[in-house]
Scaffold this active site. Structure first.
Site, short mmCIF file in Angstrom:
data_model
loop_
_atom_site.label_atom_id
_atom_site.label_comp_id
_atom_site.label_asym_id
_atom_site.label_seq_id
_atom_site.Cartn_x
_atom_site.Cartn_y
_atom_site.Cartn_z
N SER A 284 17.88 16.07 4.29
CA SER A 284 17.47 15.80 5.67
C SER A 284 17.73 17.03 6.53
O SER A 284 18.43 17.96 6.13
CB SER A 284 18.27 14.62 6.23
OG SER A 284 19.59 15.05 6.49
N LYS A 285 17.14 16.98 7.71
CA LYS A 285 17.31 18.06 8.67
C LYS A 285 18.80 18.28 8.94
O LYS A 285 19.27 19.40 9.05
CB LYS A 285 16.59 17.62 9.96
CG LYS A 285 16.61 18.62 11.07
CD LYS A 285 15.91 18.05 12.28
CE LYS A 285 16.87 17.93 13.43
NZ LYS A 285 16.33 17.30 14.61
N ARG A 286 19.54 17.17 8.98
CA ARG A 286 20.98 17.27 9.23
C ARG A 286 21.74 17.99 8.10
O ARG A 286 22.67 18.72 8.35
CB ARG A 286 21.59 15.88 9.46
CG ARG A 286 21.85 15.60 10.95
CD ARG A 286 22.15 14.16 11.20
NE ARG A 286 20.94 13.36 11.05
CZ ARG A 286 20.82 12.31 10.22
NH1 ARG A 286 21.82 11.94 9.47
NH2 ARG A 286 19.70 11.64 10.16
#
Ligand code: GLU
Length: 506
Positions: free
Chosen positions: A261-263
């Protein structure tokens, strides 16, 4: 496949930055289209107005352009099936929703948001489907007369698919083989919203049909939607035209646990988006592969290898090679772990591989971003040649080559001062004179002359080479010192030696 025209599409929703998994989907669509002399379409799926983000569509086009995966038909290029933006196709979807209602495959639902909320409170894990649809306000539970009246009064309503009970729906995925779903696990999805805007489910099927899509590659996260789509293809009477689907495996976190994910990117310090993206609402900037100094060739190469190989040990592929070698039977069903170190390796390899003009153009931008104006491409090309092997990312050019463009402001005095003496001062003063008179300005000649001078003064080569390096670049780094002298040129070398002498003798 031979008598069928291959038409594939990438159908993103413009909701933010483009995840590398999204670009891999583009790539596989593109490779398949090119391999089969087909057409690659970019369709913007912007029917969810709540998720629409300003600038995201332009960003998607820019990404594709950067990667060189240009669509044959799109909202920008146009094409025989325009418009390619679903919001502009809004008027055409109602007809299909009505057709489904007419044939008993869909129904009008008049429930207000409050009523739905209430039901969700009463029933844990509420699903609008066969178990509860009769308790709701829709054209299946109300009388014909009530429905007519509600419609006549212009009561806001949506159209929902009527999921059949106790059925198994199957299709053959190009990657996964036969896949089946139990209809009881799928709710009666909304197909058309109260404002006549279709939802993704209706729009994707209608448009894949109308745009004559033959094959659809999309992320694995869309697999749970497949039963709804399958039913729609069937209910609309288009089953024979249904595209072949391949649901591509996820790109996983480096530890293999779950989707990248982006995170994860910000947590682990690597990019996840193709290009930097600034959220227009929050101003939050998510860095991208492009801005961090990845070449598009390397980016595509590493994406291709996330879930595909040609069956040999070859790892470096040009886009043309990928087109000719790509085949679905070598795409893996399992998720591919993302490894940033490996990603950087691809980039370093591509830096060595691309031609000088490309590299100059890329490095020029990276240097400009650091405040360095490159006046001569030829000069930059020579500087790159000297440090190329050390570049992993294009942006590394600054760290490895800044001193070709500006004088050092500080010197590693600890490396020279303790051993500095009068003889060395003399040596460098004579060196200035020597190079003033040097006509044959080549690294080898300059080095030979300097070494002769060192010997004359009774010094050791090492005692003089290191100070010269520090004079030119400020510290103990950089390529061979006379390659630096040769490139800096006479005037600049003299200026730097003079300036450093003052600092060393102060
Ligand atoms: N609009 C969907 C998305 O955002 C496309 C899914 C599909 O390709 O069917 O990714």
């Amino acid at each position: 496949m031979s008598n069928q025209q291959v038409r594939v599409r990438f159908a993103p929703s413009p909701t933010g930055g483009l995840h590398l998994g999204g670009v891999r989907t583009v790539l596989f669509n593109y490779l398949f289209a090119r391999k089969h002399n087909g057409t690659f379409i970019l369709r913007i799926e912007d029917t969810d107005q709540n998720r629409y983000v300003e600038g995201a569509e332009a960003y998607i086009f820019d990404c594709l352009k950067w990667c060189g995966l240009n669509p044959d038909e799109s909202a920008l290029t146009g094409g025989p099936f325009a418009p390619y933006r679903q919001s502009e196709r809004k008027p055409l979807y109602r007809e299909y929703a009505e057709k489904l209602v007419m044939h008993g495959h869909a129904y009008y639902a008049f429930d207000t948001p409050e009523e739905l909320e209430q039901k969700r409170k009463e029933v844990p894990n509420f699903q609008y489907g066969s178990a509860y649809r009769n308790e709701m306000r829709n054209s299946l539970s109300l009388t014909e007369h009530e429905v007519e009246q509600l419609l006549k009064d212009g009561t806001p309503h949506v159209v929902r698919i009527k999921m059949p009970e106790d059925e198994t729906i199957s299709f053959v995925d190009m990657l996964r083989g036969p896949v089946s779903f139990d209809t009881n696990t799928v709710d009666d999805k909304v197909l058309l919203k109260a404002d006549n805007m279709p939802t993704y489910h209706l729009a994707v099927v209608v448009d894949d049909y109308l745009m004559k899509i033959s094959h659809a590659f999309r992320g694995e996260e869309w697999l749970p939607s497949a039963p709804v789509h399958l039913l729609l293809w069937e209910y609309l009477g288009w089953k024979d035209s249904m595209p072949e689907w391949a649901h591509l495996p996820l790109i996983l976190k480096p530890d293999g646990h779950g989707k990248l994910s982006k995170r994860d990117g910000s947590r682990l310090g690597f990019p996840v988006y193709a290009m930097s993206w600034t959220d227009p609402k929050t101003g939050e900037l998510t860095p991208g592969f492009r801005e961090l100094g990845f070449l598009p060739e390397a980016f595509l190469n590493l994406l291709a290898m996330l879930g595909w190989n040609d069956g040999t040990d070859q790892e470096i592929f040009t886009l043309d090679e990928l087109v000719s070698k790509f085949s679905m039977d070598r795409v893996s069903k399992a998720g591919a772990k993302f490894d940033y170190e490996k990603a950087k390796w691809y980039n370093a390899e591509w830096i060595k591989k691309i031609d000088s003009d490309r590299l100059v153009a890329e490095c020029k931008v990276a240097l400009q971003n650091k405040g360095i104006t490159v006046e001569s491409d030829e000069y930059l090309a020579k500087a790159i040649e000297l440090v190329k092997d050390r570049l992993v990312l294009i942006n590394d050019i600054y760290e490895h080559a800044w001193y070709f463009f500006k004088q050092p402001e500080e010197y590693d005095l600890n490396a020279v001062k303790p051993k500095w003496n009068e003889t060395k001062t003399e040596l460098f003063k004579t060196f200035i004179k020597q190079i003033e008179e040097t006509e044959n300005w080549s690294a080898a000649d300059l080095e030979n002359n300097f070494k002769a001078l060192i010997a004359e003064k009774g010094l050791k080569a090492g005692d003089a080479m290191l100070p010269l390096r520090v004079m030119l670049v400020g510290g103990k780094f950089g390529p061979h010192v006379f390659d630096i002298v040769a490139l800096l040129g006479k005037q600049e070398t003299i200026a730097r030696v003079e300036k450093a002498l003052q600092a060393f003798t102060a």
